[in-house]
Scaffold this motif. Structure first.
Motif, mmCIF file in Angstrom:
data_model
loop_
_atom_site.group_PDB
_atom_site.id
_atom_site.type_symbol
_atom_site.label_atom_id
_atom_site.label_comp_id
_atom_site.label_asym_id
_atom_site.label_seq_id
_atom_site.Cartn_x
_atom_site.Cartn_y
_atom_site.Cartn_z
ATOM 1 N N GLY A 22 8.871 3.965 1.944
ATOM 2 C CA GLY A 22 7.521 4.280 2.379
ATOM 3 C C GLY A 22 6.591 2.953 2.875
ATOM 4 O O GLY A 22 6.049 2.951 3.864
ATOM 5 N N CYS A 23 6.714 2.175 1.432
ATOM 6 C CA CYS A 23 5.953 0.870 1.737
ATOM 7 C C CYS A 23 6.643 0.054 2.909
ATOM 8 O O CYS A 23 5.950 -0.512 3.287
ATOM 9 N N LYS A 44 8.267 1.207 5.533
ATOM 10 C CA LYS A 44 7.782 1.731 6.740
ATOM 11 C C LYS A 44 6.563 1.331 7.151
ATOM 12 O O LYS A 44 6.185 1.017 8.388
ATOM 13 N N SER A 45 5.476 1.149 6.300
ATOM 14 C CA SER A 45 3.996 0.829 6.392
ATOM 15 C C SER A 45 3.907 -0.590 6.388
ATOM 16 O O SER A 45 3.085 -1.139 7.471
ATOM 17 N N ASN A 46 4.898 -1.505 5.971
ATOM 18 C CA ASN A 46 4.541 -2.939 5.938
ATOM 19 C C ASN A 46 5.710 -3.951 6.836
ATOM 20 O O ASN A 46 5.484 -4.983 7.018
ATOM 21 N N GLU A 61 10.054 -3.726 7.963
ATOM 22 C CA GLU A 61 11.511 -3.529 7.318
ATOM 23 C C GLU A 61 12.143 -4.690 7.330
ATOM 24 O O GLU A 61 13.085 -4.905 7.942
ATOM 25 N N CYS A 116 7.957 -4.670 -1.736
ATOM 26 C CA CYS A 116 7.540 -3.243 -2.140
ATOM 27 C C CYS A 116 8.120 -2.917 -3.576
ATOM 28 O O CYS A 116 7.805 -2.205 -4.303
#
Length: 114
Positions: free
Chosen positions: A38-39, A41-43, A45, A53
């Protein structure tokens, strides 16, 4: 790109097992992987984000016991629902306490890892 991300994530979990991470031992592998995924995906890849992360969840796990983490995440997700009942997940003392504890741990993780 997704398959590359899965390979990177799997490799990081394998390598993490080679060097013990004492902070994250209480968290199940699936919870660690879910957070890292999730981290990222937000920041972004990237390999750099994989490291950051992973560092972040290690810091959080060193501060917040797993049971409290699960409670805080549950309150957070349930507070996003609509209706009167959702207010309990936003307004109650336990919800506020768990949320505050997790936010403090995340702030510490941001300072150390990002």
């Amino acid at each position: 790109m997704i398959s590359r991300l899965r390979i990177l994530l799997a490799a990081s979990l394998v390598f993490a097992g080679a060097w013990p991470s004492y902070a994250a031992n209480d968290y199940p592998t699936a919870a660690l992987a879910d957070y890292v995924f999730g981290c990222m995906k937000s920041n972004g890849e990237t390999n750099e984000m994989l490291e950051r992360c992973s560092c972040s969840i290690d810091v959080i796990s060193s501060i917040v016991p797993y049971e409290d983490y699960v409670a805080a995440e549950t309150f957070k997700r349930m507070s996003l629902t609509t209706g009167e009942a959702a207010g309990l997940f936003r307004e109650s003392a336990p919800a506020k306490a768990k949320s505050t504890e997790l936010k403090r741990a995340q702030a510490e993780a941001d300072m150390r890892c990002f």
